[in-house]
Motif scaffolding. Structure first.
Motif, PDB file in Angstrom:
ATOM      1  N   GLY A   1       0.796  -1.227   0.000  1.00 34.61           N
ATOM      2  CA  GLY A   1       0.000   0.000   0.000  1.00 34.61           C
ATOM      3  C   GLY A   1       0.820   1.264   0.000  1.00 34.61           C
ATOM      4  O   GLY A   1       0.358   2.317  -0.436  1.00 34.61           O
ATOM      5  N   ASN A   2       2.064   1.198   0.487  1.00 39.18           N
ATOM      6  CA  ASN A   2       2.923   2.376   0.535  1.00 39.18           C
ATOM      7  C   ASN A   2       3.640   2.649  -0.771  1.00 39.18           C
ATOM      8  O   ASN A   2       4.330   3.663  -0.899  1.00 39.18           O
ATOM      9  CB  ASN A   2       3.964   2.233   1.657  1.00 39.18           C
ATOM     10  CG  ASN A   2       3.360   2.506   3.023  1.00 39.18           C
ATOM     11  OD1 ASN A   2       2.466   3.331   3.145  1.00 39.18           O
ATOM     12  ND2 ASN A   2       3.847   1.813   4.039  1.00 39.18           N
ATOM     13  N   VAL A   3       3.524   1.754  -1.733  1.00 41.97           N
ATOM     14  CA  VAL A   3       4.169   1.968  -3.034  1.00 41.97           C
ATOM     15  C   VAL A   3       3.226   2.806  -3.892  1.00 41.97           C
ATOM     16  O   VAL A   3       2.202   2.317  -4.360  1.00 41.97           O
ATOM     17  CB  VAL A   3       4.500   0.629  -3.723  1.00 41.97           C
ATOM     18  CG1 VAL A   3       5.133   0.885  -5.087  1.00 41.97           C
ATOM     19  CG2 VAL A   3       5.433  -0.198  -2.854  1.00 41.97           C
ATOM     20  N   ARG A   4       3.557   4.062  -4.098  1.00 39.61           N
ATOM     21  CA  ARG A   4       2.726   4.964  -4.889  1.00 39.61           C
ATOM     22  C   ARG A   4       3.550   5.502  -6.062  1.00 39.61           C
ATOM     23  O   ARG A   4       4.576   6.158  -5.871  1.00 39.61           O
ATOM     24  CB  ARG A   4       2.225   6.127  -4.038  1.00 39.61           C
ATOM     25  CG  ARG A   4       1.360   5.705  -2.863  1.00 39.61           C
ATOM     26  CD  ARG A   4       0.057   5.056  -3.334  1.00 39.61           C
ATOM     27  NE  ARG A   4      -0.737   4.578  -2.228  1.00 39.61           N
ATOM     28  CZ  ARG A   4      -1.585   5.330  -1.537  1.00 39.61           C
ATOM     29  NH1 ARG A   4      -1.748   6.605  -1.858  1.00 39.61           N
ATOM     30  NH2 ARG A   4      -2.269   4.828  -0.534  1.00 39.61           N
ATOM     31  N   HIS A   5       3.116   5.215  -7.243  1.00 43.27           N
ATOM     32  CA  HIS A   5       3.805   5.676  -8.452  1.00 43.27           C
ATOM     33  C   HIS A   5       2.822   5.616  -9.601  1.00 43.27           C
ATOM     34  O   HIS A   5       1.953   4.736  -9.644  1.00 43.27           O
ATOM     35  CB  HIS A   5       5.024   4.795  -8.753  1.00 43.27           C
ATOM     36  CG  HIS A   5       5.943   5.343  -9.798  1.00 43.27           C
ATOM     37  ND1 HIS A   5       5.789   5.071 -11.131  1.00 43.27           N
ATOM     38  CD2 HIS A   5       7.037   6.142  -9.694  1.00 43.27           C
ATOM     39  CE1 HIS A   5       6.749   5.679 -11.816  1.00 43.27           C
ATOM     40  NE2 HIS A   5       7.511   6.344 -10.973  1.00 43.27           N
ATOM     41  N   GLU A   6       2.924   6.567 -10.536  1.00 42.90           N
ATOM     42  CA  GLU A   6       1.970   6.616 -11.639  1.00 42.90           C
ATOM     43  C   GLU A   6       2.028   5.391 -12.529  1.00 42.90           C
ATOM     44  O   GLU A   6       1.085   5.113 -13.286  1.00 42.90           O
ATOM     45  CB  GLU A   6       2.222   7.873 -12.487  1.00 42.90           C
ATOM     46  CG  GLU A   6       3.600   7.920 -13.129  1.00 42.90           C
ATOM     47  CD  GLU A   6       3.821   9.191 -13.919  1.00 42.90           C
ATOM     48  OE1 GLU A   6       2.829   9.892 -14.211  1.00 42.90           O
ATOM     49  OE2 GLU A   6       4.976   9.505 -14.252  1.00 42.90           O
ATOM     50  N   ASN A   7       3.123   4.629 -12.442  1.00 39.50           N
ATOM     51  CA  ASN A   7       3.259   3.432 -13.276  1.00 39.50           C
ATOM     52  C   ASN A   7       3.147   2.141 -12.468  1.00 39.50           C
ATOM     53  O   ASN A   7       3.580   1.079 -12.925  1.00 39.50           O
ATOM     54  CB  ASN A   7       4.589   3.464 -14.026  1.00 39.50           C
ATOM     55  CG  ASN A   7       4.715   4.665 -14.938  1.00 39.50           C
ATOM     56  OD1 ASN A   7       5.543   5.529 -14.712  1.00 39.50           O
ATOM     57  ND2 ASN A   7       3.857   4.745 -15.939  1.00 39.50           N
ATOM     58  N   VAL A   8       2.570   2.236 -11.272  1.00 43.76           N
ATOM     59  CA  VAL A   8       2.298   1.062 -10.438  1.00 43.76           C
ATOM     60  C   VAL A   8       0.832   1.118 -10.011  1.00 43.76           C
ATOM     61  O   VAL A   8       0.384   2.127  -9.459  1.00 43.76           O
ATOM     62  CB  VAL A   8       3.208   1.013  -9.194  1.00 43.76           C
ATOM     63  CG1 VAL A   8       2.875  -0.216  -8.344  1.00 43.76           C
ATOM     64  CG2 VAL A   8       4.673   1.010  -9.588  1.00 43.76           C
ATOM     65  N   SER A   9       0.089   0.073 -10.290  1.00 46.50           N
ATOM     66  CA  SER A   9      -1.322   0.028  -9.911  1.00 46.50           C
ATOM     67  C   SER A   9      -1.444   0.065  -8.388  1.00 46.50           C
ATOM     68  O   SER A   9      -0.900  -0.782  -7.688  1.00 46.50           O
ATOM     69  CB  SER A   9      -1.973  -1.249 -10.457  1.00 46.50           C
ATOM     70  OG  SER A   9      -3.330  -1.314 -10.102  1.00 46.50           O
ATOM     71  N   ALA A  10      -2.147   1.077  -7.890  1.00 45.65           N
ATOM     72  CA  ALA A  10      -2.227   1.295  -6.440  1.00 45.65           C
ATOM     73  C   ALA A  10      -3.234   0.350  -5.793  1.00 45.65           C
ATOM     74  O   ALA A  10      -4.336   0.135  -6.307  1.00 45.65           O
ATOM     75  CB  ALA A  10      -2.603   2.741  -6.149  1.00 45.65           C
TER      76      ALA A  10
END
Length: 714
Positions: free
Chosen positions: A190-199
């Motif tokens: 859940g802490n991985v936030r990036h425009e190229n990673v599905s949240a």
């Protein structure tokens, strides 16, 4: 593998030219982009081999609706109730169903109230920080759903709720995982936030169920785009699209690898786990699931690195290998494994390695890509990156950060040496054709110079040559792609762009030489064209509709930034059409604050140097004043200081000389005076000094349509 091909040489281009009128794009003394002889030669068309073009995806997954219903309504759902032959990777099970009962005749019917008690704690759906809990598990269970497939880590469903929200639900094979460990994994993911990673939006834990909730990507997976679905034709995929998929996915994986002290692993990179985000770049899904299941069954052998097949231990190096397979898929449009017999298959790496020598390299690439031979150098460089990623030894594979840089270099090369056409445009010319075209200067503005270019094939385009662009090539490309996707009849259609260190060009459909400015104010030595009231009203209504549509883009945050009569043209239906969308955000503040546009500039922009949708409304209000008065945004009178149109109209109205404000051409329509007064009032609402007091453009559209007696569907 070394392949020699002819390359394109792009000559450095000069700066702004002087003078106007007609000039040759390949001539003149101003050092323009267009030159007489472009050193460009392409190899003769080579014979294409179709030996491998009939590869098909093998689909064996068949799930009955009754089994799905049992999964969600039995007190003790059994993961094993689904056939182990189903594959989440196939994504070919697009048969929709509802959760309310088995064998329903209507796949998307309204669901009744739940009558079967299910073993879920409705309060247990946990939303990841940053996501608003706008639905609960009960909403999901009552939703219309579509089974997407079953894979190594569980089953996937698309859930369309009554509220209009659509999500993807992952149901995991984690029967024995303790809750504290599950939550630890969710915290990391859940802490991985990036425009190229599905949240990850939310998750659920109970003894019998472990669920993960993600956003839904409507375009489907890259696997489906590349290989199609059973009984369907594959959609065309341009090279620019494939390159954006590769760039985006690489950026997403590289970001993942930087998390948890540089130790986080994805573990399940494959084309069915890559989607297109809102900017049309690759976006990676299913992060971290591989680390949650010890020694999973390796169903996707075509993607797994050799060491994973032996040890079942995934790593960042094995992620790189899997990404290399993705690159090979994008280049060849072939799946990672190809059945050549009942019990025999060949993988994609072996296939590519079997093609040796430059004369046979073309046989590797998807035949669709080979239609544009000028892109072959980029494809070969991408192929070399892919083969370095699938090196047998993990130590010989590059890091994902290095892969990102290499692919971005190719992406920059793509924009540097070629016209880049917007997705969906079928080009009938190329850079060479444009360089050979004759051109006429249409005008010079705050952002750049506009040209009318007549191609050898007889078609005409408008070319905007930007000046003082301050953004990076990546930012430029992202902004232009947003503009290109914005299809609306009242917004000028962007067809292509060109980016190099010295030149940035925008190519549009040609709407004619006459802008609203030239029609209202004419040119030196020419008589201006009389505009009747109805035409002016159509110009206003169309332009307002176009700006309103612009303001709905990018989460309702996009601005035009340079609204003025010289950027408004007449579309085929005779309504105003807005050009130069979003270009103001690409250039320097000096250009935005150019004195030539001061008559359109909202007061707060002068102070803050920041554009907004409210400042667009102000600029459009000035356009309305120009249409009603027939005067330019800045008035220059003999022996008098220049005065802005807004101030001039205000001074006249203070004396209650309303008729004096109107263009003399409009006085021929006395029966329309009441409509003109309303039009004038709308304009003044738009140019109020306080931004918050100005109406939204959507409100302006409605008011103008009330005057004209039209609506947005006309």
């Amino acid at each position: 593998m070394v392949v020699v091909i002819n390359t394109v040489r792009v000559v450095d281009v000069g700066r702004e030219d002087g003078g106007g009128g007609t000039e040759e794009l390949n001539g003149g003394n101003d050092g323009m982009l267009w030159e007489k002889n472009l050193d460009m030669s392409l190899e003769a068309e080579r014979e294409m081999s179709n030996n491998y073009d009939n590869w098909e995806r093998l689909v064996r997954a068949v799930i009955r609706k009754e089994e799905i219903w049992q999964m969600f309504h039995d007190r003790s759902p059994s993961i094993s109730s689904i056939s182990s032959d189903s594959s989440l990777d196939s994504e070919d099970l697009d048969v929709p169903f509802d959760f309310s009962r088995p064998g329903g005749s209507s796949p998307y019917q309204q669901l009744p109230q739940r009558t079967v008690d299910v073993p879920f704690d409705f309060s247990g759906l946990v939303f990841v920080r940053g996501f608003t809990p706008v639905f609960d598990l009960d909403d999901i269970l009552r939703s219309t759903a579509e089974f997407l497939g079953k894979g190594t880590f569980g089953s996937a469903y698309m859930s369309a709720m009554d509220s209009g929200i659509t999500v993807v639900l992952k149901r995991l094979n984690l029967a024995n995982m303790p809750e504290n460990m599950f939550r630890q994994h969710m915290d990391v993911i859940g802490n991985v936030r990036h425009e190229n990673v599905s949240a990850l939006r939310a998750f659920y834990f109970s003894k019998d169920e472990k669920l993960m909730v993600y956003d839904h990507y409507s375009n489907g997976s890259i696997s489906a785009m590349l290989h199609g679905k059973t009984g369907e034709n594959r959609a065309p995929l341009h090279w620019e699209t494939r390159l954006r998929i590769a760039v985006g996915a690489a950026r997403g994986i590289a970001h993942i690898h930087k998390q948890s002290g540089g130790k986080l692993v994805h573990g399940n990179i494959k084309s069915s786990n890559i989607f297109l985000n809102s900017n049309q770049y690759g976006c990676v899904s299913d992060l971290g699931l591989a680390s949650m299941i010890p020694s999973p069954v390796m169903r996707n052998a075509g993607y797994h690195a050799p060491e994973v097949k032996n040890t079942r231990n995934v790593s960042q190096a094995s992620d790189v290998y899997s990404f290399g397979i993705l690159l090979l898929e994008l280049l060849t449009r072939k799946p990672p494994l190809h059945a050549i017999g009942v019990n025999e298959a060949v993988d994609l790496v072996k296939l590519v390695n079997s093609v040796n020598g430059k004369e046979r390299t073309a046989n590797v690439f998807d035949v669709e890509l080979l239609r544009n031979r000028s892109l072959e150098e980029q494809m070969i460089k991408t192929l070399e990156i892919g083969m370095s990623c699938v090196a047998k030894s993990p130590r010989r594979r590059p890091k994902m950060a290095q892969v990102v840089k290499m692919i971005e270099d190719i992406s920059t090369m793509n924009t540097r040496s070629n016209l880049v056409f917007i997705e969906g445009v079928n080009p009938d010319f190329d850079l060479q054709d444009m360089l050979r075209a004759s051109a006429e200067v249409l005008g010079r503005g705050t952002i750049g110079t506009s040209y009318k270019a007549t191609l050898d094939n007889g078609s005409t385009i408008a070319v905007k040559r930007l000046r003082e662009v301050i953004v990076t090539s990546k930012e430029f490309q992202q902004q232009v792609e947003v503009i290109g996707r914005m299809k609306h009849k009242n917004v000028a259609t962007l067809t292509a762009y060109y980016y190099s260190h010295d030149e940035k060009l925008m190519v549009y459909d040609y709407y004619g030489e006459k802008s609203a400015s030239s029609m209202l104010h004419g040119k030196i030595g020419e008589n201006k064209i009389p505009l009747d009231w109805e035409t002016r009203l159509r110009i206003a209504v169309g332009a307002a509709r176009g700006i309103a549509h612009i303001h709905t883009q990018v989460g309702q945050n996009l601005i035009h930034g340079n609204v003025k009569t010289s950027n408004i043209f007449l579309a085929a239906q005779g309504y105003g059409c807005v050009s130069d969308v979003g270009l103001a955000t690409l250039v320097s503040t000096t250009s935005v604050l150019d004195s030539r546009s001061s008559g359109y500039r909202a007061p707060e922009v002068t102070d803050t140097k920041k554009l907004s949708q409210a400042s667009d409304v102000y600029s459009f209000g000035v356009v309305l004043l120009e249409l009603i008065t027939g005067k330019p945004s800045i008035l220059s009178e003999d022996n008098e200081k220049d005065i802005q149109l807004v101030r001039w109209v205000s001074s006249v109205l203070r004396e209650d000389w309303t008729v004096k404000v109107f263009d003399i051409e409009l006085l021929r329509y006395p029966h329309m005076e009441q409509a003109m007064v309303k039009f004038l009032q709308i304009a003044f609402n738009c140019v109020k000094s306080v931004p918050e007091q100005r109406p939204k453009v959507s409100e302006v559209v409605r008011m103008l349509e009330d005057i004209s007696g039209t609506n947005s569907g006309d």
